[in-house]
Design an enzyme around this catalytic site. Structure first.
Site, PDB file in Angstrom:
ATOM      1  N   SER A  25       5.588  -8.604  -0.135  1.00 41.96           N
ATOM      2  CA  SER A  25       5.079  -8.121  -1.429  1.00 41.96           C
ATOM      3  C   SER A  25       5.481  -9.076  -2.553  1.00 41.96           C
ATOM      4  O   SER A  25       4.673  -9.420  -3.422  1.00 41.96           O
ATOM      5  CB  SER A  25       5.668  -6.743  -1.750  1.00 41.96           C
ATOM      6  OG  SER A  25       5.193  -5.796  -0.841  1.00 41.96           O
ATOM      7  N   ARG A  29       3.094 -11.599  -4.874  1.00 41.82           N
ATOM      8  CA  ARG A  29       3.130 -11.449  -6.337  1.00 41.82           C
ATOM      9  C   ARG A  29       3.605 -12.717  -7.026  1.00 41.82           C
ATOM     10  O   ARG A  29       3.108 -13.082  -8.089  1.00 41.82           O
ATOM     11  CB  ARG A  29       4.044 -10.275  -6.702  1.00 41.82           C
ATOM     12  CG  ARG A  29       3.375  -8.922  -6.455  1.00 41.82           C
ATOM     13  CD  ARG A  29       4.420  -7.832  -6.366  1.00 41.82           C
ATOM     14  NE  ARG A  29       3.860  -6.492  -6.280  1.00 41.82           N
ATOM     15  CZ  ARG A  29       3.342  -5.949  -5.183  1.00 41.82           C
ATOM     16  NH1 ARG A  29       3.277  -6.657  -4.053  1.00 41.82           N
ATOM     17  NH2 ARG A  29       2.880  -4.712  -5.189  1.00 41.82           N
ATOM     18  N   SER A 169      -0.063   4.254  -4.797  1.00 41.02           N
ATOM     19  CA  SER A 169      -0.309   2.949  -4.171  1.00 41.02           C
ATOM     20  C   SER A 169       0.087   1.817  -5.116  1.00 41.02           C
ATOM     21  O   SER A 169      -0.464   1.675  -6.209  1.00 41.02           O
ATOM     22  CB  SER A 169      -1.791   2.814  -3.820  1.00 41.02           C
ATOM     23  OG  SER A 169      -2.108   1.443  -3.636  1.00 41.02           O
ATOM     24  N   ASP A 321       5.609   1.711   5.015  1.00 43.30           N
ATOM     25  CA  ASP A 321       5.357   0.789   6.134  1.00 43.30           C
ATOM     26  C   ASP A 321       6.370   0.966   7.267  1.00 43.30           C
ATOM     27  O   ASP A 321       6.265   0.305   8.301  1.00 43.30           O
ATOM     28  CB  ASP A 321       5.395  -0.669   5.636  1.00 43.30           C
ATOM     29  CG  ASP A 321       4.213  -0.981   4.718  1.00 43.30           C
ATOM     30  OD1 ASP A 321       3.181  -0.289   4.806  1.00 43.30           O
ATOM     31  OD2 ASP A 321       4.322  -1.925   3.914  1.00 43.30           O
ATOM     32  N   LYS A 348      -3.907   1.978   6.369  1.00 41.53           N
ATOM     33  CA  LYS A 348      -3.231   0.679   6.485  1.00 41.53           C
ATOM     34  C   LYS A 348      -4.009  -0.270   7.406  1.00 41.53           C
ATOM     35  O   LYS A 348      -5.166  -0.032   7.697  1.00 41.53           O
ATOM     36  CB  LYS A 348      -1.796   0.882   6.982  1.00 41.53           C
ATOM     37  CG  LYS A 348      -0.954   1.729   6.056  1.00 41.53           C
ATOM     38  CD  LYS A 348      -0.750   1.044   4.715  1.00 41.53           C
ATOM     39  CE  LYS A 348      -0.091   1.983   3.720  1.00 41.53           C
ATOM     40  NZ  LYS A 348      -0.084   1.449   2.365  1.00 41.53           N
ATOM     41  N   ARG A 352      -2.684   4.024  11.254  1.00 41.08           N
ATOM     42  CA  ARG A 352      -1.340   4.072  11.835  1.00 41.08           C
ATOM     43  C   ARG A 352      -0.851   5.465  12.201  1.00 41.08           C
ATOM     44  O   ARG A 352      -0.062   5.594  13.133  1.00 41.08           O
ATOM     45  CB  ARG A 352      -0.334   3.439  10.869  1.00 41.08           C
ATOM     46  CG  ARG A 352      -0.331   1.952  10.965  1.00 41.08           C
ATOM     47  CD  ARG A 352       0.799   1.365  10.158  1.00 41.08           C
ATOM     48  NE  ARG A 352       0.608  -0.073  10.099  1.00 41.08           N
ATOM     49  CZ  ARG A 352       0.987  -0.836   9.092  1.00 41.08           C
ATOM     50  NH1 ARG A 352       1.587  -0.307   8.058  1.00 41.08           N
ATOM     51  NH2 ARG A 352       0.779  -2.127   9.139  1.00 41.08           N
ATOM     52  N   ARG A 398       2.619  -4.310  12.733  1.00 37.35           N
ATOM     53  CA  ARG A 398       3.748  -3.368  12.797  1.00 37.35           C
ATOM     54  C   ARG A 398       3.727  -2.540  14.087  1.00 37.35           C
ATOM     55  O   ARG A 398       4.767  -2.095  14.553  1.00 37.35           O
ATOM     56  CB  ARG A 398       3.783  -2.490  11.551  1.00 37.35           C
ATOM     57  CG  ARG A 398       3.930  -3.328  10.271  1.00 37.35           C
ATOM     58  CD  ARG A 398       4.490  -2.575   9.100  1.00 37.35           C
ATOM     59  NE  ARG A 398       4.153  -3.248   7.852  1.00 37.35           N
ATOM     60  CZ  ARG A 398       4.818  -4.283   7.332  1.00 37.35           C
ATOM     61  NH1 ARG A 398       5.889  -4.762   7.931  1.00 37.35           N
ATOM     62  NH2 ARG A 398       4.431  -4.846   6.197  1.00 37.35           N
TER      63      ARG A 398
HETATM   64  C1  S3P Z   1       2.150  -3.143  -0.701  1.00 38.69           C
HETATM   65  C2  S3P Z   1       1.984  -1.813  -0.949  1.00 38.69           C
HETATM   66  C3  S3P Z   1       1.804  -0.808   0.114  1.00 38.69           C
HETATM   67  C4  S3P Z   1       2.225  -1.341   1.476  1.00 38.69           C
HETATM   68  C5  S3P Z   1       1.737  -2.726   1.724  1.00 38.69           C
HETATM   69  C6  S3P Z   1       2.249  -3.680   0.656  1.00 38.69           C
HETATM   70  C7  S3P Z   1       2.280  -4.047  -1.860  1.00 38.69           C
HETATM   71  O1  S3P Z   1       0.447  -0.438   0.163  1.00 38.69           O
HETATM   72  O2  S3P Z   1       1.781  -0.475   2.497  1.00 38.69           O
HETATM   73  O3  S3P Z   1       2.153  -3.181   2.982  1.00 38.69           O
HETATM   74  O4  S3P Z   1       2.752  -5.189  -1.705  1.00 38.69           O
HETATM   75  O5  S3P Z   1       1.914  -3.643  -2.962  1.00 38.69           O
HETATM   76  P1  S3P Z   1      -0.142   0.675  -0.829  1.00 38.69           P
HETATM   77  O6  S3P Z   1       0.191   0.250  -2.189  1.00 38.69           O
HETATM   78  O7  S3P Z   1      -1.628   0.677  -0.636  1.00 38.69           O
HETATM   79  O8  S3P Z   1       0.498   1.955  -0.409  1.00 38.69           O
END
Ligand code: S3P
Length: 441
Positions: A25, A29, A169, A321, A348, A352, A398
């Protein structure tokens, strides 16, 4: 090279210190924000997995140059919306929902239409969650049934909105925060709690973003059209990758592990809260703050006994996750564990929740489902002896990791297909497993 592995032995007791892969993540970003900064940003320890490499390819297609010198990625930004977009640009997000959703937020001002595509798994995922608010901002989006391929055309007449993000989310929230950077005035996002790396990173960059924490949601106010300078970022380890080694250690015999330098932001540590409630004794040591993010070493020791849990859905987002691997601990717990409101798991890389139930039944565990809630009947003596083959799980990384940890801790003879799925998030997963003594063919 065959795309499967064989595991026919449980792992022997180990005592190790490891690093896992860098946070996905934060990697995505940091690249996206560097593409919007003024000047050259330097990122070290960037996760070099497919999702992140696709992020780098994406900014390059949009006209942002980057180089890798030694271990440092240098990304040359020209400020907000400093893309140089050519006609008929197509960007391919591959398997990454995060890249696909976040990049749409940065394309709200494009002059030419940009087409977003992705792999088979991404093509099944819902984009209405970002299309709807982006349209409210004034962006033009074409798609069939809210799926990719999506064509986005920006506008010079963006209008700030107040939006209620009710899913929890971080991808939706972050898409809107990025869109708000380019939108004049103040955009307000009332967002159900989810990982907050985007907000933290922007604050660290001194961007005018305000987060008011309420009990069940965060009120995020973003003042658009402010520039921020280039930055340096050293990406910490990913708790979502560490999760598999935490459970490997818990369920192994007389073993210990220290997982170094992991991001332990509260919005990510649901797995630690949940497993400690189940009787684990996972500790965070050497705590530090880095650019507003909490970092620590995770210390884990094997446990013989686990208690069942009635898991509060308030923890869902911070462990979203990790439920697959948490379920594995529930199979060994004394009693019936209950997990509720897990519908998002089916949104996902694969469905899952459905696959987790199928998986647990395959290894002989009693599971009951009612809508998006599940009950797992634990058995502290659970051991596996049969042959198991894992295939057709939409190459979900995963689920591959879960299968490996199950084989190494519960036994059985396993053939696990789609080895290459590890490249999505954790390319050195098998190498680290082998280093701590796993026998994998
Ligand atoms: C993520 C947010 C999550 C997560 C994904 C990474 C992110 O998804 O499941 O693996 O980096 O913002 P959601 O925001 O859709 O729940």
């Amino acid at each position: 090279m065959p795309d499967h592995i064989l595991i026919t032995n449980q792992i022997k007791s180990f005592n190790k210190k490891i690093n896992v892969s860098s946070d996905k993540s934060i990697s995505i970003r940091s690249v996206l924000l560097a593409s919007q900064a003024v000047g050259i940003s330097k990122i070290t320890n960037l996760l070099e997995s497919e999702d992140v490499l696709n992020t780098l390819k994406t900014i390059k297609k949009l006209g942002i140059k980057y180089t890798k010198i030694g271990k440092t990625y240098k990304i040359e930004g020209f400020g907000l919306n400093g893309f140089n977009i050519k006609k008929k640009t197509i960007i391919d997000a591959g398997n990454s929902g995060t890249l696909a959703r976040l990049i749409l937020g940065l394309l709200v001002k494009t002059k030419f239409p940009v087409k977003l595509i992705g792999d088979k798994s991404l093509s099944k995922r819902d984009f209405s969650r970002v299309i709807k608010p982006l349209k409210l901002l004034g962006v033009n989006i074409k798609s069939k049934k809210d799926l990719i391929p999506i064509e986005i055309t920006g506008t010079d007449f963006l209008r700030p909105i107040t939006y209620y993000e009710k899913i929890g989310s971080a991808q939706v929230k972050s898409c809107l925060i990025l869109a708000a950077l380019n939108t004049p005035g103040k955009t307000i996002i009332n967002s159900k709690k989810s990982r907050d790396h985007t907000e933290i990173m922007l604050k660290y960059l001194k961007y005018p973003i305000k987060v008011q924490r309420k009990k069940s949601y965060d009120k995020i106010s973003v003042q658009g059209l402010n520039q921020f300078k280039s930055f340096n970022y050293d990406v910490p380890g990913d708790i979502s990758s560490a999760a598999f080694f935490i459970v490997l250690t818990l369920l192994s015999n007389k073993s210990k592990i220290i997982i170094k330098n992991i991001n332990v932001n509260k919005s990510r540590t649901g797995i630690i809260t949940i497993l400690n409630k189940m009787g684990a004794n996972i500790k965070l040591r050497n705590r530090q703050i880095y650019n507003g993010e909490k970092i620590a070493n995770i210390h884990v020791e094997s446990k013989k006994k686990f208690k069942a849990i009635n898991c509060s859905p308030n923890l869902n987002s911070s462990a979203i996750d990790e439920f697959l691997i948490i379920f594995l601990v529930a199979t060994k717990a004394k009693g019936i564990s209950i997990f509720k409101e897990l519908g998002e798991m089916n949104k996902k890389e694969s469905k899952r929740l459905n696959l987790a139930i199928k998986f647990l039944k395959k290894i002989g565990v009693k599971v009951e489902r009612f809508k998006d809630d599940i009950k797992i009947y634990g058995n502290p003596n659970l051991k596996l002896y049969k042959n198991y083959e894992m295939k057709n799980f939409l190459k979900d990384h995963r689920i591959f990791f879960l299968s490996c940890i199950t084989a190494l801790t519960l036994g059985g003879k396993w053939k696990i297909n789609d080895k290459d799925s590890i490249n999505t998030s954790f390319p050195n997963f098998l190498k680290i497993l082998k280093n701590i003594g796993a026998k994998i063919n």
